[in-house]
Motif scaffolding. Sequence first.
Motif, PDB file in Angstrom:
ATOM      1  N   GLU A 339       0.819  -1.217   0.000  1.00  0.00           N
ATOM      2  CA  GLU A 339       0.000   0.000   0.000  1.00  0.00           C
ATOM      3  C   GLU A 339       0.848   1.261   0.000  1.00  0.00           C
ATOM      4  O   GLU A 339       0.434   2.293  -0.488  1.00  0.00           O
ATOM      5  CB  GLU A 339      -0.947   0.009   1.210  1.00  0.00           C
ATOM      6  N   GLY A 340       2.046   1.209   0.581  1.00  0.00           N
ATOM      7  CA  GLY A 340       2.846   2.429   0.649  1.00  0.00           C
ATOM      8  C   GLY A 340       3.593   2.712  -0.648  1.00  0.00           C
ATOM      9  O   GLY A 340       3.656   3.848  -1.089  1.00  0.00           O
ATOM     10  N   LEU A 343       0.676   0.670  -4.374  1.00  0.00           N
ATOM     11  CA  LEU A 343      -0.639   1.153  -4.776  1.00  0.00           C
ATOM     12  C   LEU A 343      -0.965   2.467  -4.068  1.00  0.00           C
ATOM     13  O   LEU A 343      -0.467   2.732  -2.982  1.00  0.00           O
ATOM     14  CB  LEU A 343      -1.713   0.122  -4.413  1.00  0.00           C
ATOM     15  N   VAL A 344      -1.821   3.257  -4.702  1.00  0.00           N
ATOM     16  CA  VAL A 344      -2.282   4.501  -4.098  1.00  0.00           C
ATOM     17  C   VAL A 344      -3.619   4.206  -3.421  1.00  0.00           C
ATOM     18  O   VAL A 344      -4.631   4.032  -4.090  1.00  0.00           O
ATOM     19  CB  VAL A 344      -2.436   5.612  -5.151  1.00  0.00           C
ATOM     20  N   GLU A 346      -6.010   5.670  -1.629  1.00  0.00           N
ATOM     21  CA  GLU A 346      -7.266   6.419  -1.716  1.00  0.00           C
ATOM     22  C   GLU A 346      -7.818   6.465  -3.132  1.00  0.00           C
ATOM     23  O   GLU A 346      -8.948   6.884  -3.346  1.00  0.00           O
ATOM     24  CB  GLU A 346      -7.069   7.851  -1.183  1.00  0.00           C
ATOM     25  N   LEU A 347      -7.017   6.047  -4.101  1.00  0.00           N
ATOM     26  CA  LEU A 347      -7.502   6.041  -5.480  1.00  0.00           C
ATOM     27  C   LEU A 347      -8.179   4.710  -5.783  1.00  0.00           C
ATOM     28  O   LEU A 347      -7.937   3.701  -5.131  1.00  0.00           O
ATOM     29  CB  LEU A 347      -6.341   6.287  -6.453  1.00  0.00           C
ATOM     30  N   LEU A 355      -2.774   4.355 -13.887  1.00  0.00           N
ATOM     31  CA  LEU A 355      -1.516   5.037 -13.576  1.00  0.00           C
ATOM     32  C   LEU A 355      -0.311   4.119 -13.767  1.00  0.00           C
ATOM     33  O   LEU A 355       0.823   4.585 -13.831  1.00  0.00           O
ATOM     34  CB  LEU A 355      -1.526   5.554 -12.136  1.00  0.00           C
TER      35      LEU A 355
ATOM     36  N   ARG B   2     -16.812   7.017   4.916  1.00  0.00           N
ATOM     37  CA  ARG B   2     -16.231   8.265   4.436  1.00  0.00           C
ATOM     38  C   ARG B   2     -17.310   9.219   3.973  1.00  0.00           C
ATOM     39  O   ARG B   2     -17.209  10.423   4.171  1.00  0.00           O
ATOM     40  CB  ARG B   2     -15.255   7.973   3.309  1.00  0.00           C
ATOM     41  N   ARG B  74      -2.132  16.846  -0.207  1.00  0.00           N
ATOM     42  CA  ARG B  74      -1.643  16.904   1.158  1.00  0.00           C
ATOM     43  C   ARG B  74      -0.654  18.067   1.351  1.00  0.00           C
ATOM     44  O   ARG B  74       0.386  17.924   1.971  1.00  0.00           O
ATOM     45  CB  ARG B  74      -1.019  15.574   1.586  1.00  0.00           C
ATOM     46  N   ARG B 220      -3.839  13.787  -6.655  1.00  0.00           N
ATOM     47  CA  ARG B 220      -4.459  12.942  -5.630  1.00  0.00           C
ATOM     48  C   ARG B 220      -3.555  11.768  -5.260  1.00  0.00           C
ATOM     49  O   ARG B 220      -3.491  11.364  -4.094  1.00  0.00           O
ATOM     50  CB  ARG B 220      -5.814  12.440  -6.111  1.00  0.00           C
ATOM     51  N   ALA B 221      -2.860  11.222  -6.274  1.00  0.00           N
ATOM     52  CA  ALA B 221      -1.946  10.107  -5.983  1.00  0.00           C
ATOM     53  C   ALA B 221      -0.840  10.574  -5.044  1.00  0.00           C
ATOM     54  O   ALA B 221      -0.514   9.904  -4.064  1.00  0.00           O
ATOM     55  CB  ALA B 221      -1.354   9.563  -7.288  1.00  0.00           C
ATOM     56  N   SER B 224      -2.210  11.001  -1.544  1.00  0.00           N
ATOM     57  CA  SER B 224      -2.570   9.771  -0.847  1.00  0.00           C
ATOM     58  C   SER B 224      -1.348   8.943  -0.496  1.00  0.00           C
ATOM     59  O   SER B 224      -1.187   8.511   0.645  1.00  0.00           O
ATOM     60  CB  SER B 224      -3.527   8.957  -1.706  1.00  0.00           C
ATOM     61  N   SER B 225      -0.488   8.667  -1.452  1.00  0.00           N
ATOM     62  CA  SER B 225       0.678   7.797  -1.227  1.00  0.00           C
ATOM     63  C   SER B 225       1.859   8.338  -2.013  1.00  0.00           C
ATOM     64  O   SER B 225       2.087   7.916  -3.142  1.00  0.00           O
ATOM     65  CB  SER B 225       0.410   6.369  -1.701  1.00  0.00           C
ATOM     66  N   ARG B 340     -11.334   4.808  11.300  1.00  0.00           N
ATOM     67  CA  ARG B 340     -11.031   4.061  10.073  1.00  0.00           C
ATOM     68  C   ARG B 340     -10.129   2.885  10.396  1.00  0.00           C
ATOM     69  O   ARG B 340      -9.164   3.031  11.117  1.00  0.00           O
ATOM     70  CB  ARG B 340     -10.346   4.982   9.071  1.00  0.00           C
TER      71      ARG B 340
END
Lengths: 496, 341
Positions: A339-340, A343-344, A346-347, A355, B2, B74, B220-221, B224-225, B340
């Motif tokens: 996840e870190g 993959l993103v 929140e998308l 992507l 959410r 962010r 957004r990417a 998020s990460s 969450r």
Amino acid sequence: MDLSLSSIVRICGATRALDGASLSMRAGRVLALVGENGAGKTTAIHVACGLVAPDSGEVRAAGRSLPPGDAAAAIAAGVGVVHQHFMLVPAMSVADNIALGAEPRTGPLGLFVDRARVRREVLALAERHALPVDPDARVESLGVGERQRVEILKVLYRGARALLLDEPTAVLAPGEVDALLDTVRALAADGASVLFVSHKLDEVFAVADDIVVLRRGRVVLAKARADTTRDEVANAVVGEGHAPLEVHARAASVEARVALELQNVSTEGLGPISLRVMAGEVVGVAGVEGNGQRALAELIAGLAPVRAGVVRFDGRDAAGEGVVARRRAGIGYVPEDREGRGLVGELSVAENVMLGDPEVAASEGRFDRAEAARRAVAVIDRYGVRPADPWAPVHSLSGGNQQKVLLGRELARSLKVLVVAQPTRGVDLGAARALHEALREARAAGVAIVLISSELDELRALSDRIVVMRRGAFVGELRPDEAVDARLGALMVGGS
Amino acid sequence: MRAAIPTRAAVVAAAAVLLTLNVAVWASGDAPASVLMLAARGAFGSGYGLAQTLAKATPLVWTGAAVAFALRARLFNIGAEGQCLAGVLATAVVGAALPSSTPWVIAAPLCLAAAAFGGASLGGFAGWMRARLGTHEVISTLMLNGLVAVLTTWLYAGPLRVGAQVHTRPVVDGARLSHLDLAVHAFRGSALNTSLALAVIATVVAHLYLTHMRGGVAIRALGSSPRAAEALGVSTASTTVRAMTISGALAGLAGTHYVLGVKGYAEQGLGTGVGFTGVAVAMLGAGSPWAIVAAAVLFGAMAQGGLAVNARVPSDVLSVAQAAVILAVAAVRANSRQERP
């Protein structure tokens, strides 16, 4: 101390993480809890130690009912947990970590921590349970196995008589696993009750007195070890009709073309190393975690700078190329940090898959959502991702489904080289089989694969040859058929 | 889970307003119910009151959208304040420099572009500092706020002054945005102008940009990460600059409400405070363009309602209510983050 969960129901959103599960730990016995990902194992532990309250059902310690969702009461009653992810403060000493939050006080008004006493007690505890630690060492300087000993001492220090170990062997090297299993047996012999969570039947049958299998929140098998067989347990874990994971006969797909070549390459924490991977070849990389595997993966992916040496893809010098150029050239990367790094979260699945195309990630213009959905559906159908919704955010998927999306995203491109780290970690058997099948197909299609894994079975099942890493260097190379645990283990930890 | 947050935030915000107002009014020695009614009537009870509420909400929609946009990467753009002041300055200078006969089809777009450019240059600079030098955007934008405040004060009192008046030369007529009281008679006398419509459209467009353009998905990417975005080949540097530039442009466009809509010129103090209130609007309305507009209207109503009751209780009471909203919403958000899995 006896600890029992009776008829526990725990509802998380739309699913029943535990659906009327009961299990019972007895003093002096080791209870193994087995099941796929999402079967409810971790939830059971969280309920037992009061981290979460069950929606119904009861937890009893030594015959007395525990208040639901009260972690302090559970600790006071003698319940201790070693979590899957260690909860230690790296900058503090071993003794301080063990006593943290339960320090004996001294001086006027109890203003000071009695550190001499902590040190004494830690040494005595370590001695008694044969868990050698240096109380003055800082935790950040310790290896994984030592950190785990500190975690176990931490719960013993609080007087735990019922120990819950959540997948304790997942992070250990083969030699360390044996030592842990000895510790677990010794704790039980000392009168404690132990819950031992594991995916691995070898360990379960080596250590357990009783075995409980969870599937979808329900207990589907609960027997004494002597009364059951590995086949019975394996079938209970996955449901009926699954063949066990096996070594497939390897087709001769290795082509006489070097797809990836590293010559005396070094970067932070790695090298100098040399490695050649042919098209259609799988090179397995074994090693205790933290010995340069991650640096190797990031180096090939273009995410770690090449300090010295030559990196070639298909004979072309690529040492100076960044991640975009490498991805355009057909380098794929499945990092262990799903996840870190992979993959993103929140998308959506569709956005993540789209992507993966470097032309989309690194350029301007319209983001074609219809095309993204189409590509995502292809991955979802091909690998059986659940839920089958291209617009579900990735963080809402289970670990196994995330891994399918991640590997599917990379394999959907026309790859020449794929670096894949821990492809089936924390993934259930069904998904692991699908992921292995996908890797075999990629190999047959001529992709050169560098497979980094701490699962020796996985390395043997997939690799054409296995190299062993220690301290950032390759220390040996074995064919899969000669790579027995003992030989690999010796190379990994630096024995003879 | 959410999706439930905005609803819950709205309920909590409303409760916080009512509770603090009751207590504050009672503490200042007046009858809460009647003062609250008066405030509500002042904000919504007449065409004029409603129009004034919306007029006060207009710059907050711009700055709220600006802060919310950067948050998706962010990045905490606390510099909407300075970017708004820069937008006021830029649009006033360009608007006044045009020949007086410039038709509106040329003058209005030019002045809008100037406002956007003024804010974007400040935001983009802060983004560049973050990307290239590692300077945290909270520090750089806060410093730039102070810089712009001093610079504009000096310009309006000195080089850009018109004779004895402490404001700039008026912008050409073609650049002025229409007042809505021309169309709706009930709004007569209010400052409400078409900048509100532009702000709402821009908020929606900015939201769509994040899902329908590659640059937006990259933002957004990154938010998020960041490490996953890097591994996919998304450029951290250019995406950071892009997010801050667009955010700055939205904040700068708040200047159009004051210069092209209300006043026709720039002066000291115009636009002060809306950048910081915009942070609160973004916190309250994050995630949905409509929530941002609604949050801006809530704050606009509190400002207008505060004026209506000023004779009976200090308008500071409304400031207290605003602060209570921010605290309450922050608490709800922190709480739902914890829940969450």
